[in-house]
Design a protein around this motif. Structure first.
Motif, PDB file in Angstrom:
ATOM      1  N   GLY A  89       6.745  -4.144  -6.939  1.00  0.00           N
ATOM      2  CA  GLY A  89       6.074  -3.728  -8.178  1.00  0.00           C
ATOM      3  C   GLY A  89       5.878  -2.220  -8.225  1.00  0.00           C
ATOM      4  N   ILE A  90       5.308  -1.671  -7.137  1.00  0.00           N
ATOM      5  CA  ILE A  90       5.086  -0.218  -7.075  1.00  0.00           C
ATOM      6  C   ILE A  90       6.434   0.512  -7.120  1.00  0.00           C
ATOM      7  CG2 ILE A  90       4.335   1.675  -5.574  1.00  0.00           C
ATOM      8  CD1 ILE A  90       2.092  -0.102  -4.595  1.00  0.00           C
ATOM      9  N   GLY A  91       7.374   0.022  -6.303  1.00  0.00           N
ATOM     10  CA  GLY A  91       8.689   0.674  -6.237  1.00  0.00           C
ATOM     11  C   GLY A  91       9.403   0.650  -7.575  1.00  0.00           C
ATOM     12  N   ALA A  92       9.313  -0.471  -8.300  1.00  0.00           N
ATOM     13  CA  ALA A  92       9.999  -0.586  -9.585  1.00  0.00           C
ATOM     14  C   ALA A  92       9.371   0.345 -10.606  1.00  0.00           C
ATOM     15  CB  ALA A  92       9.936  -2.029 -10.091  1.00  0.00           C
ATOM     16  N   LEU A 148       5.752   0.656   1.809  1.00  0.00           N
ATOM     17  CA  LEU A 148       7.011  -0.008   1.433  1.00  0.00           C
ATOM     18  C   LEU A 148       7.342   0.265  -0.030  1.00  0.00           C
ATOM     19  CD1 LEU A 148       6.552  -3.383   3.324  1.00  0.00           C
ATOM     20  CD2 LEU A 148       8.017  -1.445   3.930  1.00  0.00           C
ATOM     21  N   GLY A 149       6.307   0.314  -0.878  1.00  0.00           N
ATOM     22  CA  GLY A 149       6.522   0.609  -2.292  1.00  0.00           C
ATOM     23  C   GLY A 149       7.160   1.975  -2.478  1.00  0.00           C
ATOM     24  N   LEU A 150       6.676   2.962  -1.726  1.00  0.00           N
ATOM     25  CA  LEU A 150       7.241   4.306  -1.826  1.00  0.00           C
ATOM     26  C   LEU A 150       8.698   4.312  -1.374  1.00  0.00           C
ATOM     27  CD1 LEU A 150       4.325   6.609  -0.595  1.00  0.00           C
ATOM     28  CD2 LEU A 150       5.298   6.423  -2.899  1.00  0.00           C
ATOM     29  N   ALA A 151       8.962   3.612  -0.248  1.00  0.00           N
ATOM     30  CA  ALA A 151      10.330   3.560   0.251  1.00  0.00           C
ATOM     31  C   ALA A 151      11.247   2.899  -0.783  1.00  0.00           C
ATOM     32  CB  ALA A 151      10.381   2.791   1.574  1.00  0.00           C
ATOM     33  N   ILE A 152      10.773   1.812  -1.398  1.00  0.00           N
ATOM     34  CA  ILE A 152      11.584   1.106  -2.391  1.00  0.00           C
ATOM     35  C   ILE A 152      11.774   1.956  -3.652  1.00  0.00           C
ATOM     36  CG2 ILE A 152      11.597  -0.885  -3.979  1.00  0.00           C
ATOM     37  CD1 ILE A 152      10.324  -2.504  -1.713  1.00  0.00           C
ATOM     38  N   SER A 153      10.724   2.731  -4.019  1.00  0.00           N
ATOM     39  CA  SER A 153      10.831   3.522  -5.248  1.00  0.00           C
ATOM     40  C   SER A 153      11.989   4.510  -5.169  1.00  0.00           C
ATOM     41  CB  SER A 153       9.523   4.254  -5.536  1.00  0.00           C
ATOM     42  OG  SER A 153       9.363   5.317  -4.626  1.00  0.00           O
ATOM     43  N   LEU A 159      19.157   4.273  -7.827  1.00  0.00           N
ATOM     44  CA  LEU A 159      20.007   3.303  -8.547  1.00  0.00           C
ATOM     45  C   LEU A 159      19.816   3.448 -10.064  1.00  0.00           C
ATOM     46  CD1 LEU A 159      21.886   0.801  -8.350  1.00  0.00           C
ATOM     47  CD2 LEU A 159      19.826  -0.605  -8.441  1.00  0.00           C
ATOM     48  N   THR A 160      18.548   3.531 -10.494  1.00  0.00           N
ATOM     49  CA  THR A 160      18.265   3.648 -11.927  1.00  0.00           C
ATOM     50  C   THR A 160      18.921   4.899 -12.511  1.00  0.00           C
ATOM     51  OG1 THR A 160      16.136   2.584 -11.572  1.00  0.00           O
ATOM     52  CG2 THR A 160      16.436   3.718 -13.662  1.00  0.00           C
ATOM     53  N   ASN A 202      18.614  -6.025  -7.732  1.00  0.00           N
ATOM     54  CA  ASN A 202      18.179  -5.125  -6.681  1.00  0.00           C
ATOM     55  C   ASN A 202      16.722  -5.390  -6.285  1.00  0.00           C
ATOM     56  OD1 ASN A 202      17.143  -2.036  -5.923  1.00  0.00           O
ATOM     57  ND2 ASN A 202      19.142  -2.625  -5.121  1.00  0.00           N
ATOM     58  N   PHE A 203      15.874  -5.688  -7.275  1.00  0.00           N
ATOM     59  CA  PHE A 203      14.471  -5.996  -6.964  1.00  0.00           C
ATOM     60  C   PHE A 203      14.394  -7.194  -6.029  1.00  0.00           C
ATOM     61  CE2 PHE A 203      12.967  -4.255 -11.332  1.00  0.00           C
ATOM     62  CZ  PHE A 203      13.172  -2.965 -10.866  1.00  0.00           C
ATOM     63  N   ALA A 204      15.183  -8.233  -6.310  1.00  0.00           N
ATOM     64  CA  ALA A 204      15.156  -9.430  -5.473  1.00  0.00           C
ATOM     65  C   ALA A 204      15.600  -9.092  -4.045  1.00  0.00           C
ATOM     66  CB  ALA A 204      16.031 -10.522  -6.079  1.00  0.00           C
ATOM     67  N   LEU A 205      16.651  -8.248  -3.928  1.00  0.00           N
ATOM     68  CA  LEU A 205      17.113  -7.843  -2.591  1.00  0.00           C
ATOM     69  C   LEU A 205      16.032  -7.030  -1.877  1.00  0.00           C
ATOM     70  CD1 LEU A 205      20.821  -6.773  -3.203  1.00  0.00           C
ATOM     71  CD2 LEU A 205      19.998  -8.692  -1.837  1.00  0.00           C
ATOM     72  N   GLN A 206      15.418  -6.087  -2.606  1.00  0.00           N
ATOM     73  CA  GLN A 206      14.384  -5.249  -2.008  1.00  0.00           C
ATOM     74  C   GLN A 206      13.185  -6.089  -1.578  1.00  0.00           C
ATOM     75  OE1 GLN A 206      14.878  -2.240  -1.217  1.00  0.00           O
ATOM     76  NE2 GLN A 206      16.820  -2.112  -2.300  1.00  0.00           N
TER      77      GLN A 206
END
Lengths: 282, 269
Positions: A89-92, A148-153, A159-160, A202-206
């Motif tokens: 959620g945070i990453g997205a 983890l949110g920061l890493a995913i963001s 990608l975005t 990508n969200f599902a993979l992350q």
């Protein structure tokens, strides 16, 4: 006709993948919700002898304090899903916003954001987590989610940015602009719907990767502190007794693997249904 | 008669390279003007410069007055209300000019909604959907309900281009820019789409800037032509005169090529 013949088995495989993914993830979601109201035993109380093997009373055996392992694994599901959903959620939110901003930005700002994404991606997640723990003064569920949110963001942002740039070059964006569509209209009517299917996959993979990463953080003591029964902490506790009571490590491991595989299958299945050009035309 | 589009001394550069040089072009109300030239002659860039939509990295100098507003140097936010109301564009390749993930009815819905809000007309869902349907019928699409619910990849190229024309019509523009709108279509469909556009431009009272490289195609729909080569205007005038008595060598080559093609077709028959 050959095209139809070739896509049919592929479509069935995709829907099978999606179904298995939904069942595996759904199972974890149901268990996680159940722990909010009921668990087989008190997660913190002694429920049987120490280091018992699996039995009818204790499906996954007991730990060295005599606590029921299955109860703890069920609670672990809740923690894993919370961390996965929170981090994604945070990453997205951060990633999609900054990625679109970069795609629209002037060259300088775009370069700065692209470099920031790359640096953050190159930065080890564990180190990032330690920094966040240091900054928030405590290892908690929240610090794990934030790190983890920061890493995913950064991954989502990169990608975005690439997806958005590709879409913005398309004729239909120019066509929409010549017809007087505002920037906000371009983003919400044309851009997001066109990059959404790829982002969703990508969200599902992350999500799956975040679950693994959370287990690693907890294993190292950087995640949720006891008595939160994170799978990573269960694995760490079982490490010392892995030869005498191997099930203490196998059971949380299995839980982790089923959730991550489920998420990956969900991602794969979504990829194939997300794009209407891959759906059967009427 | 006031001009819808007045281009004076327009130059477009990419760094040091001059892509369009000192172009003058005026399009009055209800005028139908053709812009002809080989690919790379700067026709499409002229059209993009007219709406202030040059790709990043290209710079325009000179003056472009679109419906009374200077486009060059204007802020994008000031141009947004002008696009659609003053000008709308139909592009060459309708497959890429339509959003692939959006039903075509919704793609026409958006400009109708925008125009009605600007004009202060009723913008209820039912009103707009009725207008979308009318527009689809207006561009002679069979079975408008099916087309409105279909995605672009589900219909033929000619039908896609008709949808793109309906989107442009939905804006009620004063000037319609058609950038090689028939190049991606087969010859029969080409003729149908041209006739449709000619009729619509006349009936709706729009001015037309028709860009193309195929002289006979352009001649069929416009009154005046401007011939461009390597970013410069080489000849201009009423279409009959230019076709009958081309003055510039390059125009002669274009006319000769078209004639030769006609003769070849005749011989084949």
């Amino acid at each position: 006709m050959t095209a139809v013949a070739a896509t049919e088995p592929r479509r069935m495989r995709a829907s099978l993948t999606l179904s298995v993914g939904i069942v595996l993830v759904g199972l974890h979601v149901v268990v996680a919700l159940l722990t909010l109201v009921w668990t087989p035993y008190d997660p913190a109380g002694m429920a049987g002898g120490r280091l018992e093997g699996p039995s009818l009373a204790h499906w996954a055996g007991t730990d060295r304090l005599g606590r029921d392992l299955f109860t703890q694994i069920m609670i672990g599901s809740r923690i894993a899903l919370t961390v996965g959903a929170g981090a994604v959620g945070i990453g997205a939110l951060i990633g999609v916003t900054l990625g679109i901003l970069a795609a629209f930005a002037t060259r300088f700002l775009d370069d700065v954001l692209a470099a920031a994404f790359d640096i953050l991606i190159a930065f080890p997640t564990l180190l990032l987590a330690m920094l966040v723990v240091a900054a928030t003064d405590s290892a908690s569920l929240f610090s794990a989610i934030l790190a983890l949110g920061l890493a995913i963001s950064a991954i989502v942002g990169r990608l975005t940015r690439i997806l958005a740039k590709r879409v913005l070059e398309m004729d239909y964006i120019t066509a929409a602009r010549t017809a007087g569509t505002s920037w906000a209209g371009i983003v919400f009517i044309h851009l997001l719907p066109n990059i959404w299917p790829t982002l969703l996959v990508n969200f599902a993979l992350q999500f799956g990767l975040a679950v693994i990463a959370e287990a690693s953080l907890s294993y190292l003591g950087l995640g949720a502190p006891p008595p939160n029964a994170s799978w990573g902490r269960l694995l760490q506790e079982a490490q010392g007794t892995v030869y005498t009571a191997p099930f203490g490590a196998i059971a949380p491991g299995l839980a982790l693997v089923t959730l991550v595989i489920g998420m990956n299958m969900l991602a794969d299945g979504l990829r194939d249904i997300g794009d209407p050009t891959r759906r059967r035309s009427r | 008669m006031s001009a819808v589009l007045e281009i004076e001394n327009l130059s477009v550069r990419s760094g040091e390279t001059l892509l369009v040089s000192n172009l003058d072009l005026t399009i009055g109300e209800n005028a139908r003007v053709g812009l002809i030239g080989e690919s790379g002659s700067g026709k499409s860039l002229t059209a993009l410069a007219a709406t202030g939509l040059l790709p990043p990295g290209l710079t325009a100098t000179g003056s472009v007055v679109l419906d009374g507003t200077e486009v060059i140097g204007a802020r994008d936010a000031d141009l947004v209300p002008l696009r659609g109301s003053a000008v709308a564009t139909v592009f060459q390749e309708p497959l890429t000019a339509l959003d692939p993930l959006m039903r075509m009815g919704s793609q026409i819905y958006q400009p109708v909604l925008r125009r009605r809000r600007r004009a202060g007309e009723p913008a209820a869902r039912a009103d707009i959907e009725a207008e979308v349907r009318r527009l689809l019928e207006r561009v002679a699409l069979p079975d408008p309900d099916r087309i409105a619910n279909a995605y672009p990849f589900e219909v033929s190229g000619g039908q896609r281009q008709r949808v793109a024309i309906a989107m442009a019509l939905a804006c009620h523009p004063k000037l319609l820019i058609a950038d090689e709108p028939t190049t991606a279509l087969d010859v029969t469909t080409q003729a149908e789409v041209l006739d449709l556009m000619a009729g619509l431009v006349r009936e709706e009272g729009m001015a037309l800037l028709f860009i193309g490289h195929d002289l006979p195609v352009v001649a069929r729909i416009v009154d005046d032509v401007t011939v461009m080569r390597r970013g410069e205007v080489v000849e201009r005038g009423p279409v009959g005169t230019v076709l009958a008595r081309p003055e510039h060598d390059y125009t002669r080559t274009l006319v000769a090529a078209a004639d030769a093609f006609d003769r070849a077709l005749g011989a084949a028959r």
